[in-house]
Design a protein around this motif. Structure first.
Motif, mmCIF file in Angstrom:
data_model
loop_
_atom_site.group_PDB
_atom_site.id
_atom_site.type_symbol
_atom_site.label_atom_id
_atom_site.label_comp_id
_atom_site.label_asym_id
_atom_site.label_seq_id
_atom_site.Cartn_x
_atom_site.Cartn_y
_atom_site.Cartn_z
ATOM 1 N N LYS A 42 23.206 -36.598 -68.396
ATOM 2 C CA LYS A 42 22.567 -35.568 -68.691
ATOM 3 C C LYS A 42 22.800 -34.430 -67.494
ATOM 4 O O LYS A 42 22.624 -34.997 -66.264
ATOM 5 N N VAL A 43 22.823 -33.158 -67.876
ATOM 6 C CA VAL A 43 22.776 -32.098 -66.584
ATOM 7 C C VAL A 43 21.686 -31.384 -66.787
ATOM 8 O O VAL A 43 21.196 -30.926 -67.804
ATOM 9 N N GLU A 44 21.186 -31.159 -65.656
ATOM 10 C CA GLU A 44 19.803 -30.242 -65.695
ATOM 11 C C GLU A 44 20.287 -28.809 -65.342
ATOM 12 O O GLU A 44 21.346 -28.431 -64.434
ATOM 13 N N VAL A 45 19.714 -27.915 -66.186
ATOM 14 C CA VAL A 45 19.975 -26.489 -66.153
ATOM 15 C C VAL A 45 18.557 -25.748 -65.713
ATOM 16 O O VAL A 45 18.003 -25.817 -66.535
ATOM 17 N N ASP A 46 18.628 -25.259 -64.392
ATOM 18 C CA ASP A 46 17.362 -24.463 -63.975
ATOM 19 C C ASP A 46 17.432 -23.012 -64.233
ATOM 20 O O ASP A 46 18.320 -22.473 -63.683
ATOM 21 N N LEU A 47 16.518 -22.607 -64.933
ATOM 22 C CA LEU A 47 16.376 -21.168 -65.232
ATOM 23 C C LEU A 47 15.205 -20.492 -64.072
ATOM 24 O O LEU A 47 14.038 -20.954 -64.503
ATOM 25 N N MET A 48 15.790 -19.668 -63.264
ATOM 26 C CA MET A 48 14.803 -19.405 -62.216
ATOM 27 C C MET A 48 14.479 -17.836 -62.250
ATOM 28 O O MET A 48 15.504 -17.183 -62.244
ATOM 29 N N GLN A 49 13.168 -17.582 -61.544
ATOM 30 C CA GLN A 49 13.134 -16.340 -61.146
ATOM 31 C C GLN A 49 12.262 -16.046 -60.141
ATOM 32 O O GLN A 49 11.360 -17.329 -59.771
ATOM 33 N N PRO A 50 12.191 -15.129 -59.271
ATOM 34 C CA PRO A 50 11.415 -15.218 -58.011
ATOM 35 C C PRO A 50 10.092 -14.824 -58.510
ATOM 36 O O PRO A 50 9.789 -14.051 -59.367
ATOM 37 N N LEU A 51 9.041 -15.533 -57.439
ATOM 38 C CA LEU A 51 7.866 -15.199 -57.696
ATOM 39 C C LEU A 51 7.708 -13.744 -57.024
ATOM 40 O O LEU A 51 6.668 -12.813 -57.712
ATOM 41 N N ASP A 52 8.236 -13.271 -56.045
ATOM 42 C CA ASP A 52 8.250 -11.816 -55.501
ATOM 43 C C ASP A 52 9.816 -11.551 -55.268
ATOM 44 O O ASP A 52 10.154 -12.061 -54.443
ATOM 45 N N PRO A 53 10.342 -10.597 -56.027
ATOM 46 C CA PRO A 53 11.538 -10.045 -55.735
ATOM 47 C C PRO A 53 11.951 -9.555 -54.593
ATOM 48 O O PRO A 53 13.360 -9.591 -54.169
ATOM 49 N N ASP A 54 10.996 -9.236 -53.770
ATOM 50 C CA ASP A 54 11.198 -8.664 -52.480
ATOM 51 C C ASP A 54 11.190 -9.761 -51.358
ATOM 52 O O ASP A 54 11.509 -9.537 -50.216
ATOM 53 N N LYS A 55 11.127 -10.869 -51.648
ATOM 54 C CA LYS A 55 10.992 -11.914 -50.653
ATOM 55 C C LYS A 55 12.042 -12.764 -50.767
ATOM 56 O O LYS A 55 12.834 -12.971 -51.805
ATOM 57 N N LYS A 56 12.362 -13.937 -49.542
ATOM 58 C CA LYS A 56 13.375 -14.586 -49.554
ATOM 59 C C LYS A 56 12.788 -16.058 -49.789
ATOM 60 O O LYS A 56 11.802 -16.146 -49.504
ATOM 61 N N PRO A 57 13.563 -16.911 -50.139
ATOM 62 C CA PRO A 57 14.728 -16.825 -50.652
ATOM 63 C C PRO A 57 14.938 -16.132 -52.002
ATOM 64 O O PRO A 57 13.864 -16.219 -52.932
ATOM 65 N N ALA A 58 16.036 -15.126 -52.122
ATOM 66 C CA ALA A 58 16.064 -14.561 -53.562
ATOM 67 C C ALA A 58 16.735 -15.242 -54.658
ATOM 68 O O ALA A 58 18.296 -15.164 -54.607
ATOM 69 N N VAL A 59 16.112 -16.083 -55.189
ATOM 70 C CA VAL A 59 16.734 -16.872 -56.305
ATOM 71 C C VAL A 59 17.420 -16.298 -57.263
ATOM 72 O O VAL A 59 18.215 -16.747 -58.172
ATOM 73 N N HIS A 60 17.266 -14.834 -57.429
ATOM 74 C CA HIS A 60 17.815 -14.202 -58.521
ATOM 75 C C HIS A 60 19.117 -13.214 -57.910
ATOM 76 O O HIS A 60 19.700 -12.526 -58.512
ATOM 77 N N ALA A 61 19.338 -13.284 -56.696
ATOM 78 C CA ALA A 61 20.326 -12.366 -56.120
ATOM 79 C C ALA A 61 21.661 -12.524 -56.470
ATOM 80 O O ALA A 61 22.419 -11.705 -56.642
ATOM 81 N N THR A 62 21.945 -13.878 -56.580
ATOM 82 C CA THR A 62 23.288 -14.147 -57.419
ATOM 83 C C THR A 62 23.125 -15.177 -58.629
ATOM 84 O O THR A 62 22.102 -15.939 -58.349
ATOM 85 N N PRO A 63 23.673 -14.577 -59.702
ATOM 86 C CA PRO A 63 23.206 -15.261 -60.788
ATOM 87 C C PRO A 63 23.365 -16.973 -60.800
ATOM 88 O O PRO A 63 22.643 -17.675 -61.116
ATOM 89 N N LEU A 64 24.442 -17.407 -60.375
ATOM 90 C CA LEU A 64 24.506 -18.781 -60.240
ATOM 91 C C LEU A 64 23.897 -19.101 -58.664
ATOM 92 O O LEU A 64 24.559 -18.823 -57.684
ATOM 93 N N ASN A 65 22.802 -19.469 -58.563
ATOM 94 C CA ASN A 65 22.137 -19.895 -57.513
ATOM 95 C C ASN A 65 22.616 -20.958 -56.676
ATOM 96 O O ASN A 65 22.937 -20.964 -55.644
ATOM 97 N N HIS A 66 22.875 -22.154 -57.358
ATOM 98 C CA HIS A 66 23.533 -23.211 -56.739
ATOM 99 C C HIS A 66 24.039 -24.452 -57.672
ATOM 100 O O HIS A 66 23.562 -24.488 -58.884
ATOM 101 N N VAL A 67 24.584 -25.500 -57.089
ATOM 102 C CA VAL A 67 25.058 -26.500 -57.991
ATOM 103 C C VAL A 67 24.644 -27.770 -57.402
ATOM 104 O O VAL A 67 24.630 -27.888 -56.227
ATOM 105 N N GLY A 68 24.236 -28.643 -58.355
ATOM 106 C CA GLY A 68 23.709 -29.848 -57.408
ATOM 107 C C GLY A 68 24.748 -31.051 -58.146
ATOM 108 O O GLY A 68 25.256 -31.056 -59.076
#
Length: 166
Positions: free
Chosen positions: A61-87
């Motif tokens: 099984k592969v986990e797919v995390d769909l993420m949005q920032p709680l505050d788009p003006d703060k860091k980390p900017a989880v939405h700034a690059t569409p592919l945030n990270h690979v695990g």
């Protein structure tokens, strides 16, 4: 530089996809592709509101995390690059971290800790620095301690026992 790597990268554990609104991400990944939502995770410290989804089954099984920032003006900017990270599944995370640091790999702050899905994790920083010149070359890489059943499943697939060749 030691060439004896004391761990194995077993396979992809997760991908994380960010956007300004996770409902738009859910439309494609959940409603159209049919991924199952298995949980949610919110963290002010990590500035994230995410849906944890599953693709595949069992130890593969592969986990797919769909993420949005709680505050788009703060860091980390989880939405700034569409592919945030690979695990990546790692068979021995503490040994991997120790060895990788010896190879000059830079880790993000936080060390090994419990992740959103309940596994021990740590992150390789997207950029190297003077002290640790090796980074993810722009990609945040999450190393995830594989549970025993995942280690065994990958070993069986490779024709080995978890302790070595069969």
């Amino acid at each position: 530089m030691s060439s004896e790597r004391p761990f194995q990268v077993l396979g992809v554990q997760q991908i994380a996809i960010g956007g300004p609104d996770k409902q738009a991400l859910r439309k494609l990944w959940v409603d159209i592709f049919g991924l199952e939502v298995t949980g949610t995770y919110r963290s002010d410290r990590e500035n994230v509101d995410e849906d944890i989804c599953a693709l595949g089954a069992g130890p593969f099984k592969v986990e797919v995390d769909l993420m949005q920032p709680l505050d788009p003006d703060k860091k980390p900017a989880v939405h700034a690059t569409p592919l945030n990270h690979v695990g990546l599944w790692i068979d021995d995370l503490p040994a991997a971290v120790k060895w990788l640091e010896g190879q000059g790999v830079r880790f993000a702050p936080g060390g090994i800790r419990r992740g959103a899905a309940g596994f021990d994790i740590c992150f390789i920083h997207p950029k190297g620095n003077e002290q640790f010149p090796v980074g993810g070359e722009g990609v945040l890489i999450e190393l995830v301690q594989a549970p025993a059943e995942v280690v065994q499943a990958f070993a069986a697939l490779a024709g080995q026992s978890a302790d070595g060749p069969v």
